[in-house]
Design a protein around this motif. Sequence first.
Motif, PDB file in Angstrom:
ATOM      1  N   PRO A  99      10.083   9.474 -80.722  1.00  0.00           N
ATOM      2  CA  PRO A  99      11.312   9.891 -80.033  1.00  0.00           C
ATOM      3  C   PRO A  99      11.821   8.874 -79.020  1.00  0.00           C
ATOM      4  N   LEU A 100      10.940   8.011 -78.520  1.00  0.00           N
ATOM      5  CA  LEU A 100      11.372   6.979 -77.580  1.00  0.00           C
ATOM      6  C   LEU A 100      12.384   6.023 -78.207  1.00  0.00           C
ATOM      7  N   ALA A 101      12.352   5.905 -79.522  1.00  0.00           N
ATOM      8  CA  ALA A 101      13.273   4.986 -80.197  1.00  0.00           C
ATOM      9  C   ALA A 101      14.719   5.360 -79.944  1.00  0.00           C
ATOM     10  N   HIS A 102      14.967   6.622 -79.615  1.00  0.00           N
ATOM     11  CA  HIS A 102      16.340   7.090 -79.436  1.00  0.00           C
ATOM     12  C   HIS A 102      16.605   7.562 -78.008  1.00  0.00           C
ATOM     13  N   ALA A 103      15.736   7.162 -77.094  1.00  0.00           N
ATOM     14  CA  ALA A 103      15.963   7.466 -75.681  1.00  0.00           C
ATOM     15  C   ALA A 103      17.120   6.613 -75.167  1.00  0.00           C
ATOM     16  N   PRO A 159      15.602   0.468 -76.239  1.00  0.00           N
ATOM     17  CA  PRO A 159      16.761   1.269 -76.662  1.00  0.00           C
ATOM     18  C   PRO A 159      18.044   0.471 -76.850  1.00  0.00           C
ATOM     19  N   SER A 160      18.174  -0.662 -76.185  1.00  0.00           N
ATOM     20  CA  SER A 160      19.442  -1.394 -76.253  1.00  0.00           C
ATOM     21  C   SER A 160      19.645  -2.079 -77.598  1.00  0.00           C
ATOM     22  N   SER A 161      18.647  -2.815 -78.062  1.00  0.00           N
ATOM     23  CA  SER A 161      18.781  -3.553 -79.315  1.00  0.00           C
ATOM     24  C   SER A 161      18.229  -2.799 -80.509  1.00  0.00           C
ATOM     25  N   GLY A 162      17.265  -1.922 -80.254  1.00  0.00           N
ATOM     26  CA  GLY A 162      16.596  -1.234 -81.353  1.00  0.00           C
ATOM     27  C   GLY A 162      15.535  -2.079 -82.019  1.00  0.00           C
ATOM     28  N   ALA A 196      14.463   1.487 -82.772  1.00  0.00           N
ATOM     29  CA  ALA A 196      15.112   2.254 -83.843  1.00  0.00           C
ATOM     30  C   ALA A 196      14.739   1.721 -85.221  1.00  0.00           C
ATOM     31  N   SER A 197      14.388   0.438 -85.304  1.00  0.00           N
ATOM     32  CA  SER A 197      14.064  -0.160 -86.603  1.00  0.00           C
ATOM     33  C   SER A 197      12.568  -0.133 -86.916  1.00  0.00           C
ATOM     34  N   GLY A 198      11.760   0.452 -86.026  1.00  0.00           N
ATOM     35  CA  GLY A 198      10.322   0.529 -86.281  1.00  0.00           C
ATOM     36  C   GLY A 198       9.515   0.264 -85.024  1.00  0.00           C
ATOM     37  N   TYR A 199       8.372  -0.371 -85.186  1.00  0.00           N
ATOM     38  CA  TYR A 199       7.516  -0.607 -84.030  1.00  0.00           C
ATOM     39  C   TYR A 199       6.885  -1.999 -84.116  1.00  0.00           C
ATOM     40  N   TYR A 200       6.372  -2.438 -82.986  1.00  0.00           N
ATOM     41  CA  TYR A 200       5.640  -3.693 -82.909  1.00  0.00           C
ATOM     42  C   TYR A 200       4.323  -3.420 -82.207  1.00  0.00           C
ATOM     43  N   SER A 201       3.233  -3.851 -82.820  1.00  0.00           N
ATOM     44  CA  SER A 201       1.900  -3.694 -82.244  1.00  0.00           C
ATOM     45  C   SER A 201       1.324  -5.062 -81.931  1.00  0.00           C
TER      46      SER A 201
END
Length: 210
Positions: A99-103, A159-162, A196-201
């Motif tokens: 849900p943080l992806a769309h905060a 959130p700005s760039s996704g 928004a496009s996924g995650y980075y680990s």
Amino acid sequence: MEQLGVRALADVELLTILLGPTAGTNPTHDAAQRLLDALPLSQLAWASADELRQHPGIGPARAAAIAAAFELGRRGAWAPPKRGERVLDPRRVYELMRPLAHAEREEFHTILLDVRGRLIKTVKVAEGSLTQCPVSPRDALREPVRLGAHGIVFVHNHPSSGDPSPSADDADLTERLRTAADVVGVLARDHVIVGASGYYSFVEAGRWRR
């Protein structure tokens, strides 16, 4: 309508069904197409009812129906980890914090884990602006130390760039957090950035020693 038939429909056809009967001089199919032209499906899925009402042909009832349908879909398809579940895989971390992806603002959280890597709780450490969220190692580690967590995973969003790719500041913060965690005896396991496009680990990218 049979389930297989629903799955075969195009996005605009599904949205047309959801909007219901034509209202006045505004054909439902046209309203659905205009909405999809204005908002790609990935954005439409997270739009609020108030945002949807700004588009032609979408009144309060239709806006509520669209928002409710997407929320039901998320609840049915998304099963985030629960307390006591192992959360060591970055993908599960992402599913927990998606849900943080769309905060609307950048946020920083810590995930507290027990000695077996099982979820204890998540803690929101800080909330910043659209593009930054200052956080100190002391703030990030306060709750893990207080609650006696064995391990932690750091998480924040873009959130700005996704785009979840880390900035130079993200990399610097990660090193400072890891060093501070070592000092207080908490095992820092990863830093995951959600977009928004996924995650980075940092672990998956090979930038984190186990």
